[in-house]
Design a protein around this motif. Sequence first.
Motif, PDB file in Angstrom:
ATOM      1  N   ASP A 271       5.153   9.511 -15.183  1.00  0.00           N
ATOM      2  CA  ASP A 271       3.939  10.186 -14.700  1.00  0.00           C
ATOM      3  C   ASP A 271       3.850  10.132 -13.182  1.00  0.00           C
ATOM      4  N   ALA A 272       4.150   8.971 -12.616  1.00  0.00           N
ATOM      5  CA  ALA A 272       4.082   8.822 -11.157  1.00  0.00           C
ATOM      6  C   ALA A 272       5.130   9.701 -10.468  1.00  0.00           C
ATOM      7  N   MET A 273       6.324   9.786 -11.034  1.00  0.00           N
ATOM      8  CA  MET A 273       7.361  10.622 -10.436  1.00  0.00           C
ATOM      9  C   MET A 273       6.938  12.085 -10.420  1.00  0.00           C
ATOM     10  N   TYR A 274       6.304  12.537 -11.493  1.00  0.00           N
ATOM     11  CA  TYR A 274       5.878  13.929 -11.556  1.00  0.00           C
ATOM     12  C   TYR A 274       4.753  14.216 -10.562  1.00  0.00           C
ATOM     13  N   ARG A 275       3.970  13.203 -10.204  1.00  0.00           N
ATOM     14  CA  ARG A 275       2.890  13.392  -9.224  1.00  0.00           C
ATOM     15  C   ARG A 275       3.406  13.401  -7.791  1.00  0.00           C
ATOM     16  N   ALA A 276       4.581  12.843  -7.566  1.00  0.00           N
ATOM     17  CA  ALA A 276       5.099  12.680  -6.210  1.00  0.00           C
ATOM     18  C   ALA A 276       5.533  14.021  -5.624  1.00  0.00           C
ATOM     19  N   ASP A 277       5.345  14.146  -4.329  1.00  0.00           N
ATOM     20  CA  ASP A 277       5.815  15.326  -3.606  1.00  0.00           C
ATOM     21  C   ASP A 277       7.340  15.255  -3.496  1.00  0.00           C
TER      22      ASP A 277
ATOM     23  N   ALA B 196      17.601  10.594 -12.750  1.00  0.00           N
ATOM     24  CA  ALA B 196      18.777   9.900 -13.281  1.00  0.00           C
ATOM     25  C   ALA B 196      18.612   8.390 -13.192  1.00  0.00           C
ATOM     26  N   GLU B 197      18.118   7.888 -12.054  1.00  0.00           N
ATOM     27  CA  GLU B 197      17.944   6.445 -11.903  1.00  0.00           C
ATOM     28  C   GLU B 197      16.863   5.918 -12.833  1.00  0.00           C
ATOM     29  N   LEU B 198      15.821   6.701 -13.046  1.00  0.00           N
ATOM     30  CA  LEU B 198      14.775   6.274 -13.974  1.00  0.00           C
ATOM     31  C   LEU B 198      15.363   6.094 -15.379  1.00  0.00           C
ATOM     32  N   HIS B 199      16.195   7.058 -15.801  1.00  0.00           N
ATOM     33  CA  HIS B 199      16.830   6.938 -17.121  1.00  0.00           C
ATOM     34  C   HIS B 199      17.835   5.787 -17.149  1.00  0.00           C
ATOM     35  N   SER B 200      18.480   5.521 -16.026  1.00  0.00           N
ATOM     36  CA  SER B 200      19.420   4.400 -15.966  1.00  0.00           C
ATOM     37  C   SER B 200      18.707   3.072 -16.202  1.00  0.00           C
TER      38      SER B 200
ATOM     39  N   HIS C 166       0.820  -1.223   0.000  1.00  0.00           N
ATOM     40  CA  HIS C 166       0.000   0.000   0.000  1.00  0.00           C
ATOM     41  C   HIS C 166       0.855   1.275   0.000  1.00  0.00           C
ATOM     42  N   ILE C 167       2.164   1.171   0.288  1.00  0.00           N
ATOM     43  CA  ILE C 167       3.015   2.353   0.246  1.00  0.00           C
ATOM     44  C   ILE C 167       3.080   2.931  -1.172  1.00  0.00           C
ATOM     45  N   THR C 168       2.891   2.090  -2.189  1.00  0.00           N
ATOM     46  CA  THR C 168       2.931   2.585  -3.575  1.00  0.00           C
ATOM     47  C   THR C 168       1.686   3.394  -3.906  1.00  0.00           C
ATOM     48  N   ARG C 169       0.601   3.172  -3.160  1.00  0.00           N
ATOM     49  CA  ARG C 169      -0.605   3.983  -3.363  1.00  0.00           C
ATOM     50  C   ARG C 169      -0.546   5.260  -2.540  1.00  0.00           C
ATOM     51  N   ARG C 170       0.178   5.193  -1.439  1.00  0.00           N
ATOM     52  CA  ARG C 170       0.298   6.369  -0.580  1.00  0.00           C
ATOM     53  C   ARG C 170       1.326   7.355  -1.128  1.00  0.00           C
ATOM     54  N   ASP C 171       2.392   6.856  -1.768  1.00  0.00           N
ATOM     55  CA  ASP C 171       3.468   7.717  -2.248  1.00  0.00           C
ATOM     56  C   ASP C 171       3.793   7.353  -3.697  1.00  0.00           C
ATOM     57  N   PRO C 172       3.474   8.232  -4.646  1.00  0.00           N
ATOM     58  CA  PRO C 172       3.736   7.935  -6.057  1.00  0.00           C
ATOM     59  C   PRO C 172       5.212   7.699  -6.379  1.00  0.00           C
ATOM     60  N   MET C 173       6.126   8.160  -5.516  1.00  0.00           N
ATOM     61  CA  MET C 173       7.547   7.924  -5.806  1.00  0.00           C
ATOM     62  C   MET C 173       7.874   6.435  -5.718  1.00  0.00           C
ATOM     63  N   PHE C 174       7.280   5.740  -4.738  1.00  0.00           N
ATOM     64  CA  PHE C 174       7.469   4.292  -4.667  1.00  0.00           C
ATOM     65  C   PHE C 174       6.804   3.608  -5.862  1.00  0.00           C
TER      66      PHE C 174
END
Length: 426
Positions: free
Chosen positions: A293-299, A315-319, A255-263
């Motif tokens: 999209d999820a990264m851009y939504r994250a605080d 950077a890690e996403l592009h990696s 459920h942490i992935t629903r609470r925090d879009p960065m996860f």
Amino acid sequence: MDTTRNTALEAWMKAHGHSSSSLAEAVNQAQERLTGRPGGHDGSSVRAWKAGRVRWPKSATRRALEDVTGLPATALGFVPRRRTTPSPAAQREDPDMKRRTLVGGVAAAAAAAAAPGSAAPRRIGMSDVDRLRHRFAEIIASDHRYGGQHPIEQRAAALAAEALNLQNAGSATQRVRGSLYACAASFRSSAMWAAIDGGRYDEAVKHMREAQALAEMSGDQAIKFRIWSHAGTMYRHMGRPADALAANDVARGLHITRRDPMFASLGLARQGAIQGTAQDRTGTRRAFDQAHDAMYRADPDGCRPVWMRAFYDEAELHSLALSAYLSLGDHPTAEFHAHRCLAALRPYMARSRAIATTRLAHAQLAQGDADAATATAMKVADDAATRHPRVSRMLQEFGAALRATAPGSATVQTWTDHVAAWRTTV
């Protein structure tokens, strides 16, 4: 005013090749990324931190320092203004014993509390947990600099044992015990990651099983995510994409992935890397679109564990995308993501820079540009080329591909001479 020198910050700067001016510039840039306003620091600001004249920088400065270094401010030697005054007994403590406790970590304190003849059981509190968390931040920093090396794995495993030993060193609240289990799981997951990064998969599986059990006892969603997400990466490197997707799905289902879009973003990006290995071109592209999209939504200022703050960003996403598109054989797209990754990497990400640079060389060589590829591969730092198992293996594969692509050429001789020079540094 107490102006005890900040030796922790000085040591970090020396290890990462920073002068006072270069660190000030990096902090200013990080502060602008985080707040939208550039910092106003210069070399004199950093010298004040090192000299101890500034013991606890402002919050925006601390966040920027943590972004640059990947460590919490306290691990960099800064001291919060509101600090509990040590008891007279602590002040009379033997200096040699204090030094041994600092060097040896919490295990010495635990052993002392449990020793026969103690007047009363020791009370284990969140201050003990905080000391463990600082040690964990040090492990994270070592991983970003060196990666994959057996001593990091061993040290992380030993610290996991220390955290568990502390459970038996005295009385504690349920919250503290849960936090200790989370610390032990964190250390064990770092041992697991070091083994994965070094290609020691049998050891990684053993660490994984221990980490999973500890995470369940802790109830900590973030560390559960880290362990299952690492398991997905492990199976991807082992060439088992079905198992990799299954493990990563467990992480993504928390459920942490629903609470925090960065996860959620990290889970999707690692799914994309796995789908690249599985030759699922459509799934790869969709997963990375969703991860962005999820990264851009994250605080960006959300409260997250140190391991997450220290590595997961653009950077890690592009990696991960670079890895996926290399697996798919889409070398122009892989090269695009390599350049984006290298441009966004934080200064301390030495291991990640070496891996991305090596992958970029592979992408360029696969497009027929042997000269550019060789020039790129020669930019990999000597210590990573010779001491990081994964980088060393990828560079060996690069050399074999180069000799097959341009046999007998001057470029091959240039690479051969460069590798020989690397070997003299071992």
